[in-house]
Motif scaffolding. Structure first.
Motif, mmCIF file in Angstrom:
data_model
loop_
_atom_site.group_PDB
_atom_site.id
_atom_site.type_symbol
_atom_site.label_atom_id
_atom_site.label_comp_id
_atom_site.label_asym_id
_atom_site.label_seq_id
_atom_site.Cartn_x
_atom_site.Cartn_y
_atom_site.Cartn_z
ATOM 1 N N THR A 175 0.813 -1.618 0.246
ATOM 2 C CA THR A 175 0.120 -0.241 -0.063
ATOM 3 C C THR A 175 0.669 0.939 0.222
ATOM 4 O O THR A 175 0.969 1.907 0.303
ATOM 5 C CB THR A 175 -1.101 0.030 1.486
ATOM 6 N N ARG A 176 2.190 0.844 0.354
ATOM 7 C CA ARG A 176 3.369 2.265 -0.041
ATOM 8 C C ARG A 176 2.677 3.368 1.027
ATOM 9 O O ARG A 176 3.961 4.416 1.531
ATOM 10 C CB ARG A 176 3.081 3.053 -1.055
ATOM 11 N N ARG A 177 2.366 2.597 2.707
ATOM 12 C CA ARG A 177 2.074 3.575 3.467
ATOM 13 C C ARG A 177 3.480 2.797 4.344
ATOM 14 O O ARG A 177 4.424 2.282 4.751
ATOM 15 C CB ARG A 177 1.752 2.709 4.696
ATOM 16 N N GLY A 230 3.551 10.389 10.842
ATOM 17 C CA GLY A 230 3.503 8.958 9.503
ATOM 18 C C GLY A 230 3.966 9.597 8.932
ATOM 19 O O GLY A 230 4.562 10.966 8.797
ATOM 20 N N ASN A 231 4.439 9.370 7.572
ATOM 21 C CA ASN A 231 5.624 9.588 6.310
ATOM 22 C C ASN A 231 4.922 9.148 4.814
ATOM 23 O O ASN A 231 3.886 8.847 4.929
ATOM 24 C CB ASN A 231 6.630 8.965 6.438
ATOM 25 N N CYS A 232 4.977 10.192 4.078
ATOM 26 C CA CYS A 232 3.955 10.160 3.261
ATOM 27 C C CYS A 232 5.236 9.044 1.829
ATOM 28 O O CYS A 232 5.864 8.494 2.208
ATOM 29 C CB CYS A 232 4.455 11.822 2.097
ATOM 30 N N PRO A 233 3.962 8.545 0.546
ATOM 31 C CA PRO A 233 4.401 7.322 0.230
ATOM 32 C C PRO A 233 5.461 7.794 -0.867
ATOM 33 O O PRO A 233 5.745 7.210 -1.581
ATOM 34 C CB PRO A 233 3.877 6.781 -0.498
ATOM 35 N N GLN A 234 5.858 8.826 -0.431
ATOM 36 C CA GLN A 234 6.898 9.346 -2.332
ATOM 37 C C GLN A 234 8.115 8.152 -2.122
ATOM 38 O O GLN A 234 8.220 7.975 -1.002
ATOM 39 C CB GLN A 234 7.625 10.895 -1.540
ATOM 40 N N TYR A 235 8.411 7.715 -2.884
ATOM 41 C CA TYR A 235 9.724 7.343 -3.160
ATOM 42 C C TYR A 235 9.624 5.982 -3.577
ATOM 43 O O TYR A 235 10.365 5.106 -3.213
ATOM 44 C CB TYR A 235 11.325 7.480 -2.738
ATOM 45 N N ARG A 291 5.038 -3.362 -3.534
ATOM 46 C CA ARG A 291 6.066 -4.829 -3.346
ATOM 47 C C ARG A 291 5.587 -5.539 -3.254
ATOM 48 O O ARG A 291 4.584 -5.874 -2.478
ATOM 49 C CB ARG A 291 7.207 -4.937 -2.894
ATOM 50 N N ASN A 292 5.711 -7.222 -3.561
ATOM 51 C CA ASN A 292 5.092 -7.693 -2.906
ATOM 52 C C ASN A 292 6.074 -8.439 -2.188
ATOM 53 O O ASN A 292 7.522 -8.847 -2.222
ATOM 54 C CB ASN A 292 4.595 -9.535 -3.557
ATOM 55 N N THR A 293 5.273 -8.931 -0.795
ATOM 56 C CA THR A 293 6.554 -9.732 0.535
ATOM 57 C C THR A 293 5.976 -10.914 0.472
ATOM 58 O O THR A 293 4.927 -11.569 0.859
ATOM 59 C CB THR A 293 6.277 -8.490 1.591
ATOM 60 N N THR A 294 6.706 -11.344 0.129
ATOM 61 C CA THR A 294 7.447 -13.548 0.484
ATOM 62 C C THR A 294 7.857 -13.526 0.980
ATOM 63 O O THR A 294 9.077 -14.084 1.691
ATOM 64 C CB THR A 294 7.311 -13.844 -0.977
ATOM 65 N N LYS A 295 7.654 -14.386 2.120
ATOM 66 C CA LYS A 295 8.492 -15.412 3.271
ATOM 67 C C LYS A 295 8.765 -16.369 2.533
ATOM 68 O O LYS A 295 8.544 -17.581 1.890
ATOM 69 C CB LYS A 295 7.552 -15.815 4.355
ATOM 70 N N ILE A 296 10.539 -16.234 2.104
ATOM 71 C CA ILE A 296 11.248 -17.692 2.225
ATOM 72 C C ILE A 296 11.985 -18.244 2.672
ATOM 73 O O ILE A 296 12.616 -17.963 3.593
ATOM 74 C CB ILE A 296 12.043 -17.203 0.337
ATOM 75 N N GLN A 297 12.265 -20.159 2.954
ATOM 76 C CA GLN A 297 13.154 -20.301 3.422
ATOM 77 C C GLN A 297 14.526 -20.114 3.044
ATOM 78 O O GLN A 297 14.264 -20.686 2.309
ATOM 79 C CB GLN A 297 12.897 -21.899 4.050
#
Length: 345
Positions: A122-124, A149-154, A158-164
């Motif tokens: 969500t770029r939060r 809070g901070n703005c979403p600039q830059y 991304r997808n976040t996937t947990k990998i062993q």
């Protein structure tokens, strides 16, 4: 660096931050606009944000006083918020060992800490600077000094996937803790492996500190997200330079650098889970001073589109921890702001 004590309409800012705001003639505007925005407690949405995060990034000082940006994670809901003024972390053993053993970080009660939470999908992002109230065997309780809070600039989506990634006795373990015997190397130069990761990064985290780490809420640690197009971080020898793009004009990172040049950067390899911790001394450089040193075609490259100034880092050491980070963050949508910036080519 010694700066005159400058007051602000908003006492949440220290004199390093105010000095940069004042230089642009916006100190009054920022002071008025942010009154009540930087709080001594977390609003409910920030509490929910942090407690639903699978990972977050902390700023802590090491045994030499350098701030270090370190990602942390745990199993399930590893962050709790017992009250609007507290966050509680339950960290896995290997994360705790990385913090205390490999990186020699200060987590004793009363020490300062900075926190940035980021939700790539969500770029939060939300920030918290605080004081450690309790720390033992992977349990860390933080009291809020500043929450905002901070703005979403830059920030790239991304997808976040947990990998062993790490293995125990040579075999991957899908339901157990990670290998605590992580391979670690520390060098006083940027080697080829580190240079490749740094120069290809679209994101990194930077930790900075107030010179005193005192009792006031604005005299602590800070950790910030920095994003751009791949290649926005430049490496020459043992010097790293990155452009500072237009932001919220709080100048949390740059204001700290004016008071204390010690910083810590964290980069990660999305494929391998390797973490790279860069310890450096930073200097804020106006575009004019940077460009005036360079002639001809090089002059054009110095004026980096979107840059308001540059941050130049003299690297002291790079610590590489192999395969420890369990998340992959594949970009699904580049930040529109980042796409409008230039490059070093």
């Amino acid at each position: 660096m010694s700066l005159p004590r400058i007051s602000s309409i908003n006492p949440a800012f220290h004199h390093g931050e105010i000095a940069l705001q004042k230089k642009l003639g916006i100190d009054k505007e920022i002071g008025e606009r942010t009154n009540g925005f930087i709080r001594s407690y977390m609003p409910e949405q920030h509490r929910l944000f942090f407690t639903s995060s699978p990972f977050t990034v902390l700023a802590l000082v090491d045994d030499e006083g350098f701030p270090v940006a370190v990602p942390v994670w745990g199993e399930g809901d590893f962050i709790e918020s017992p009250s609007p003024t507290q966050l509680r972390f339950r960290l896995q053993v290997h994360v705790w060992n990385m913090m205390l053993g490999t990186l020699n970080l200060d987590v004793i009660s009363g020490s300062k800490i900075g926190i940035v939470g980021i939700e790539y999908a969500t770029r939060r992002r939300n920030r918290l600077n605080g004081t450690i109230n309790h720390a033992t065997k992977g349990n860390l309780t933080v009291l809020v000094d500043q929450s905002f809070g901070n703005c979403p600039q830059y920030i790239h989506k991304r997808n976040t996937t947990k990998i062993q990634r790490l293995a125990i006795d040579g075999h991957p373990e899908n339901n157990a803790s990670y290998n605590v015997n992580m391979t670690t190397t520390t060098t006083n130069v940027i080697d080829t492996r580190a240079r490749t990761i740094i120069e290809s990064a679209e994101t990194f985290f930077i930790a900075s500190r107030h010179s005193s780490l005192g009792q006031e809420a604005n005299e602590g640690l800070d950790v910030s997200h920095r994003g751009g197009k791949a290649g926005f971080v430049n490496v020459k020898g043992n010097t790293i330079t990155f452009p500072d793009f237009s932001g919220n004009k709080f100048f949390n990172t740059l204001g700290n650098i004016l008071l204390d040049p010690r910083v810590g950067l964290c980069f990660w390899d999305n494929e391998t889970g390797d973490l790279f911790f860069v310890k450096a001394k930073a200097k804020v450089e106006p575009i004019e001073s940077k460009a005036s040193m360079i002639k001809g075609a090089e002059f054009k490259r110095a004026v980096f589109k979107g840059a308001e100034r540059f941050v130049s880092l003299s690297v002291m050491s790079v610590t590489h921890i192999a395969g420890i980070y369990p998340y992959s963050h594949e970009i699904t949508d580049m930040s529109p702001n980042a796409l409008q910036t230039g490059d070093w080519k």
